[in-house]
Design a protein around this motif. Structure first.
Motif, PDB file in Angstrom:
ATOM      1  N   MET A   1      44.094  43.009  45.930  1.00  0.00           N
ATOM      2  CA  MET A   1      43.339  43.993  45.162  1.00  0.00           C
ATOM      3  C   MET A   1      43.640  43.813  43.696  1.00  0.00           C
ATOM      4  O   MET A   1      44.783  43.615  43.306  1.00  0.00           O
ATOM      5  N   LEU A   2      42.623  43.856  42.893  1.00  0.00           N
ATOM      6  CA  LEU A   2      42.799  43.714  41.468  1.00  0.00           C
ATOM      7  C   LEU A   2      42.601  45.046  40.790  1.00  0.00           C
ATOM      8  O   LEU A   2      41.744  45.820  41.153  1.00  0.00           O
ATOM      9  N   SER A   3      43.367  45.295  39.763  1.00  0.00           N
ATOM     10  CA  SER A   3      43.178  46.500  38.972  1.00  0.00           C
ATOM     11  C   SER A   3      42.436  46.132  37.717  1.00  0.00           C
ATOM     12  O   SER A   3      41.839  45.072  37.615  1.00  0.00           O
ATOM     13  N   SER A   4      42.474  47.005  36.719  1.00  0.00           N
ATOM     14  CA  SER A   4      41.876  46.701  35.426  1.00  0.00           C
ATOM     15  C   SER A   4      42.829  45.742  34.757  1.00  0.00           C
ATOM     16  O   SER A   4      43.874  46.141  34.264  1.00  0.00           O
ATOM     17  N   LEU A   5      42.562  44.447  34.772  1.00  0.00           N
ATOM     18  CA  LEU A   5      43.547  43.442  34.472  1.00  0.00           C
ATOM     19  C   LEU A   5      43.532  43.088  33.007  1.00  0.00           C
ATOM     20  O   LEU A   5      42.548  42.626  32.477  1.00  0.00           O
ATOM     21  N   THR A   6      44.644  43.274  32.355  1.00  0.00           N
ATOM     22  CA  THR A   6      44.706  42.897  30.957  1.00  0.00           C
ATOM     23  C   THR A   6      46.034  42.248  30.656  1.00  0.00           C
ATOM     24  O   THR A   6      46.411  41.259  31.240  1.00  0.00           O
ATOM     25  N   ALA A   7      46.825  42.839  29.807  1.00  0.00           N
ATOM     26  CA  ALA A   7      47.885  42.118  29.163  1.00  0.00           C
ATOM     27  C   ALA A   7      49.195  42.095  29.909  1.00  0.00           C
ATOM     28  O   ALA A   7      49.568  43.042  30.559  1.00  0.00           O
ATOM     29  N   LEU A  74      38.120  45.009  50.146  1.00  0.00           N
ATOM     30  CA  LEU A  74      36.737  44.928  49.685  1.00  0.00           C
ATOM     31  C   LEU A  74      36.608  43.957  48.514  1.00  0.00           C
ATOM     32  O   LEU A  74      37.505  43.839  47.687  1.00  0.00           O
ATOM     33  N   SER A  75      35.496  43.262  48.484  1.00  0.00           N
ATOM     34  CA  SER A  75      35.202  42.368  47.369  1.00  0.00           C
ATOM     35  C   SER A  75      34.296  43.103  46.390  1.00  0.00           C
ATOM     36  O   SER A  75      33.208  43.565  46.749  1.00  0.00           O
ATOM     37  N   VAL A  76      34.771  43.237  45.147  1.00  0.00           N
ATOM     38  CA  VAL A  76      34.032  44.009  44.142  1.00  0.00           C
ATOM     39  C   VAL A  76      33.732  43.126  42.931  1.00  0.00           C
ATOM     40  O   VAL A  76      34.371  42.091  42.725  1.00  0.00           O
ATOM     41  N   PRO A  77      32.746  43.521  42.108  1.00  0.00           N
ATOM     42  CA  PRO A  77      32.400  42.709  40.946  1.00  0.00           C
ATOM     43  C   PRO A  77      33.557  42.579  39.953  1.00  0.00           C
ATOM     44  O   PRO A  77      34.365  43.498  39.804  1.00  0.00           O
ATOM     45  N   PRO A  98      39.801  41.416  17.994  1.00  0.00           N
ATOM     46  CA  PRO A  98      38.984  41.670  19.186  1.00  0.00           C
ATOM     47  C   PRO A  98      39.709  41.233  20.459  1.00  0.00           C
ATOM     48  O   PRO A  98      40.593  40.376  20.418  1.00  0.00           O
ATOM     49  N   SER A  99      39.324  41.826  21.560  1.00  0.00           N
ATOM     50  CA  SER A  99      39.971  41.494  22.834  1.00  0.00           C
ATOM     51  C   SER A  99      38.955  41.527  23.967  1.00  0.00           C
ATOM     52  O   SER A  99      37.914  42.176  23.865  1.00  0.00           O
ATOM     53  N   MET A 100      39.282  40.828  25.026  1.00  0.00           N
ATOM     54  CA  MET A 100      38.547  40.902  26.291  1.00  0.00           C
ATOM     55  C   MET A 100      39.576  40.976  27.407  1.00  0.00           C
ATOM     56  O   MET A 100      40.655  40.398  27.294  1.00  0.00           O
ATOM     57  N   ASN A 101      39.245  41.683  28.474  1.00  0.00           N
ATOM     58  CA  ASN A 101      40.156  41.763  29.608  1.00  0.00           C
ATOM     59  C   ASN A 101      39.431  41.370  30.890  1.00  0.00           C
ATOM     60  O   ASN A 101      38.323  40.840  30.855  1.00  0.00           O
ATOM     61  N   ILE A 102      40.057  41.631  32.008  1.00  0.00           N
ATOM     62  CA  ILE A 102      39.405  41.546  33.309  1.00  0.00           C
ATOM     63  C   ILE A 102      39.393  42.951  33.885  1.00  0.00           C
ATOM     64  O   ILE A 102      40.438  43.607  33.969  1.00  0.00           O
ATOM     65  N   THR A 103      38.217  43.425  34.242  1.00  0.00           N
ATOM     66  CA  THR A 103      38.060  44.783  34.758  1.00  0.00           C
ATOM     67  C   THR A 103      37.428  44.753  36.146  1.00  0.00           C
ATOM     68  O   THR A 103      36.374  44.152  36.328  1.00  0.00           O
ATOM     69  N   THR A 104      38.106  45.382  37.102  1.00  0.00           N
ATOM     70  CA  THR A 104      37.528  45.525  38.440  1.00  0.00           C
ATOM     71  C   THR A 104      37.465  46.989  38.868  1.00  0.00           C
ATOM     72  O   THR A 104      36.772  47.314  39.824  1.00  0.00           O
ATOM     73  N   TYR A 105      38.215  47.861  38.200  1.00  0.00           N
ATOM     74  CA  TYR A 105      38.106  49.298  38.458  1.00  0.00           C
ATOM     75  C   TYR A 105      36.983  49.850  37.593  1.00  0.00           C
ATOM     76  O   TYR A 105      37.208  50.362  36.492  1.00  0.00           O
ATOM     77  N   TYR A 225      32.947  37.843  42.174  1.00  0.00           N
ATOM     78  CA  TYR A 225      33.533  38.947  42.925  1.00  0.00           C
ATOM     79  C   TYR A 225      35.022  38.666  43.153  1.00  0.00           C
ATOM     80  O   TYR A 225      35.458  37.508  43.112  1.00  0.00           O
ATOM     81  N   THR A 226      35.772  39.731  43.402  1.00  0.00           N
ATOM     82  CA  THR A 226      37.213  39.544  43.633  1.00  0.00           C
ATOM     83  C   THR A 226      37.465  38.664  44.850  1.00  0.00           C
ATOM     84  O   THR A 226      38.473  37.970  44.912  1.00  0.00           O
ATOM     85  N   GLY A 227      36.562  38.677  45.810  1.00  0.00           N
ATOM     86  CA  GLY A 227      36.712  37.823  46.987  1.00  0.00           C
ATOM     87  C   GLY A 227      36.621  36.339  46.667  1.00  0.00           C
ATOM     88  O   GLY A 227      37.027  35.502  47.471  1.00  0.00           O
ATOM     89  N   ASP A 228      36.068  36.009  45.490  1.00  0.00           N
ATOM     90  CA  ASP A 228      35.948  34.615  45.075  1.00  0.00           C
ATOM     91  C   ASP A 228      37.216  34.096  44.412  1.00  0.00           C
ATOM     92  O   ASP A 228      37.356  32.887  44.197  1.00  0.00           O
ATOM     93  N   LEU A 229      38.130  34.998  44.049  1.00  0.00           N
ATOM     94  CA  LEU A 229      39.326  34.601  43.303  1.00  0.00           C
ATOM     95  C   LEU A 229      40.396  34.091  44.237  1.00  0.00           C
ATOM     96  O   LEU A 229      40.496  34.515  45.394  1.00  0.00           O
TER      97      LEU A 229
END
Length: 231
Positions: A1-7, A74-77, A98-105, A225-229
């Motif tokens: 499961m992935l959370s709101s993935l950042t730093a 579950l596989s989510v975007p 500027p920054s970018m993260n990975i967000t799944t929540y 999707y998270t299922g692809d990671l």
């Protein structure tokens, strides 16, 4: 499961009361108090921490959870939230770049009278600090070939790494501005969000955001999707 993935590194977040300006009214955002809140104006070095994905990966490697939460299967975007520093009164509350993260929540929650999304912001990260200071961000839908960006966007900090430069130089991606925010040119989609309200939720802030505008971007590649990671 992935959370709101950042730093992997964190930095002291906004002061006790950060102001977010909207077109018609002023919304006050109250981040959770922290022991370091009194140092927010003077401390310049990021506080070391582990990102949610690293914590989860290390825990999984040590011992499988005998009773994982239902949503972990579950596989989510997979999205990337792009934000920029504030240039106004709350400039000192945002990150230096500027920054970018990975967000799944992240999920849509309303349709009428306006479309709104709920987005979890991982506390103290550069992406969260920028969005709390400016009140806006661009949620980018990623494509399958963007899976290789997760280590950069989800496991490193914009406090230490210029992610835009790395996207250009290391990954060969073009960066274009959408609504004044640097974004990945070949993203699947882009949604301009503006914070309506904010709730402290443990290691995240839960931002209820109004959808101001969006763009479906033409190009090749299925949604990621998270299922692809990699597991």
């Amino acid at each position: 499961m992935l959370s709101s993935l950042t730093a992997t590194n964190t930095h002291v977040v906004t002061p006790t009361t950060a102001r977010i300006h909207r077109a018609s009214r002023l919304v006050r955002v109250h981040p959770s108090p922290t022991p370091r809140s009194t140092e927010s104006k003077t401390r310049r070095h990021p506080v070391r921490s582990r990102s949610p994905i690293m914590v989860l990966a290390q825990a999984a490697a040590a011992e499988p959870d005998p009773n994982p939460p239902p949503w972990s299967s579950l596989s989510v975007p997979v999205y990337s939230l792009a934000t920029v520093p504030d240039a106004g009164p709350t400039k000192g509350d945002s990150a230096d770049r500027p920054s970018m993260n990975i967000t799944t929540y992240c999920t849509p929650v309303t349709i009428k009278p306006t479309r709104r999304l709920a987005v979890a912001l991982y506390t103290h990260t550069a992406t969260a600090r920028n969005m709390l200071a400016t009140g806006k961000g661009v949620l980018q839908g990623l494509r399958s070939h963007h899976a290789e960006l997760v280590p950069l966007l989800g496991k490193s900090s914009a406090h230490d790494v210029d992610k835009l430069e790395a996207l250009r130089e290391t990954h060969g991606l073009n960066i274009v501005e959408r609504w004044g925010v640097p974004t990945i040119e070949d993203a699947k989609s882009a949604v301009l969000l503006e914070i309506v309200s904010l709730e402290t939720a443990g290691d995240h802030h839960l931002a209820l955001c109004e959808v101001v505008d969006w763009e479906n971007i033409e190009g090749e590649g299925e949604p990621l999707y998270t299922g692809d990671l990699p597991k």
